[in-house]
Design a protein around this motif. Sequence first.
Motif: not given
Length: 199
Positions: A26-39
Motif C-alpha cells: 500500500c502506498l499511503r499519500m497524506t496530502v495538504y494544501h492551504p486552499g484545500q477547503n475550497g474543493g
Amino acid sequence: MVRKMFLAELIMSNFEDADTEETLTCLRMTVYHPGQNGGIFKSIKFYNREKLPSSQVVKVGRNSSICQYTFLDRQVSRVQFSLQVFKQFNSSILSFEIKNMSRRTSLMVDSQELGYLNKIDLPYRCMVRFGEYQFLLEKEDGESVDYFETQFILSPRPLLQENNWPTQNPIPEDGSYSSFSMQSASPTEMDENELWIQA
C-alpha cells in the motif's frame, strides 16, 4: 445428520482448496494544501484503499481523462507526476518510482529536485512537493506482486512543520527557482494555442 456432515465436509474442502489471499503493498499519500477547503480535492476519495494492477502507471494531475487522481486547480498541470511499480533485482518486494510529468514545475522529493521527465525511486517514507502542495508518501509492504493499493489521507495541518522538512517557495511560471527573485503571481498553465496567439 448425514446431510449436515456432508455440507460441513464440502465447506472445509472448499476452504482448504481456496487460494491463499496475499497482502497488498500500500502506498499511503497524506496530502495538504492551504486552499484545500475550497474543493480542490473534491474528486479524491479519502481514507478508502483502492486496489490497482501492478502494471498500471498511476497519474496525478488536473486532467480527469488521463489521471486516476485529479485536483480541481488550474495551477496543477494536466499530468503533474506519475507513479510506477517495479521490483528491484533479486527482490520479491514491490517498489515505486515517481516521475515529474510537468514541463513548468519542478517536483521536490525530499531534498531532490526533479525536472521534466526526471524520475527517482521512492524511499519508504518521503515528502513530495510542488507549488503549495505537500504529500507525505509512506509505503507498507505486502506479498502480492500482481496488485497494490493506494490510500489518500487529508492532513488538517501543513506537513512540513510537523515533520521538520525545510520549506520551499512556490516555483515561478518560467520553471526556474531562485530564493532571491520570486514572482508574486501564482503559476498558471497555458495551452500551446494560447502561446501561439500571444506570439
